[in-house]
Design an enzyme around this catalytic site. Structure first.
Site, PDB file in Angstrom:
ATOM      1  N   CYS A  10     -15.988  -2.575  13.400  1.00 20.22           N
ATOM      2  CA  CYS A  10     -16.023  -1.633  14.314  1.00 20.22           C
ATOM      3  C   CYS A  10     -16.450  -0.292  13.546  1.00 20.22           C
ATOM      4  O   CYS A  10     -15.956   0.142  12.651  1.00 20.22           O
ATOM      5  CB  CYS A  10     -14.605  -1.414  14.873  1.00 20.22           C
ATOM      6  SG  CYS A  10     -14.392   0.061  15.796  1.00 20.22           S
ATOM      7  N   GLY A  11     -17.361   0.235  14.330  1.00 14.35           N
ATOM      8  CA  GLY A  11     -18.109   1.736  13.697  1.00 14.35           C
ATOM      9  C   GLY A  11     -16.982   2.637  13.660  1.00 14.35           C
ATOM     10  O   GLY A  11     -17.089   3.662  12.900  1.00 14.35           O
TER      11      GLY A  11
END
Length: 114
Positions: A10-11
């Site tokens: 997840c960024g």
């Protein structure tokens, strides 16, 4: 001690972790998809965040529709999140004093406030 429920794919989670590390904080990383929270941990987290299970639910996750959770109650959502931790919004960052849902990632810095 600061810890983070982290998903390295997840960024936002990666960015929140980087923001902490840039400030000299090395949090304990819990890859919550591999080590899901228990029901008691999830309930305590919701209380610390002052959120409902619906507010911590990743509503865009396809599994929400697949499991028919769009109108589910609190207990059903918590049970689903325990069984399917991908449903939990991330990252969640904890200190001894508080918890923060770091969305956007810059909210991670609130954990450092006195």
């Amino acid at each position: 001690m600061i810890s983070i429920w982290h998903n390295p794919r997840c960024g936002t989670s990666r960015r929140a972790l980087a923001l902490l590390e840039e400030r000299g904080v090395t949090p304990v990383i819990r890859r919550y998809l591999e080590e899901p929270p228990t029901e008691a941990e999830l309930r305590a987290t919701l209380a610390a965040l002052n959120l409902t299970a619906g507010e911590l639910l990743r509503r865009k996750e396809p599994l929400v529709a697949e499991l028919g959770l769009t109108e589910a109650g609190e207990d059903a959502l918590i049970a689903a999140m325990v069984d399917h931790p991908i449903l939990i919004e991330r990252p969640v960052i904890f200190s001894e004093a508080r918890a923060v849902l770091a969305r956007p990632a810059e909210r991670a810095l609130a954990i450092l406030a006195p």
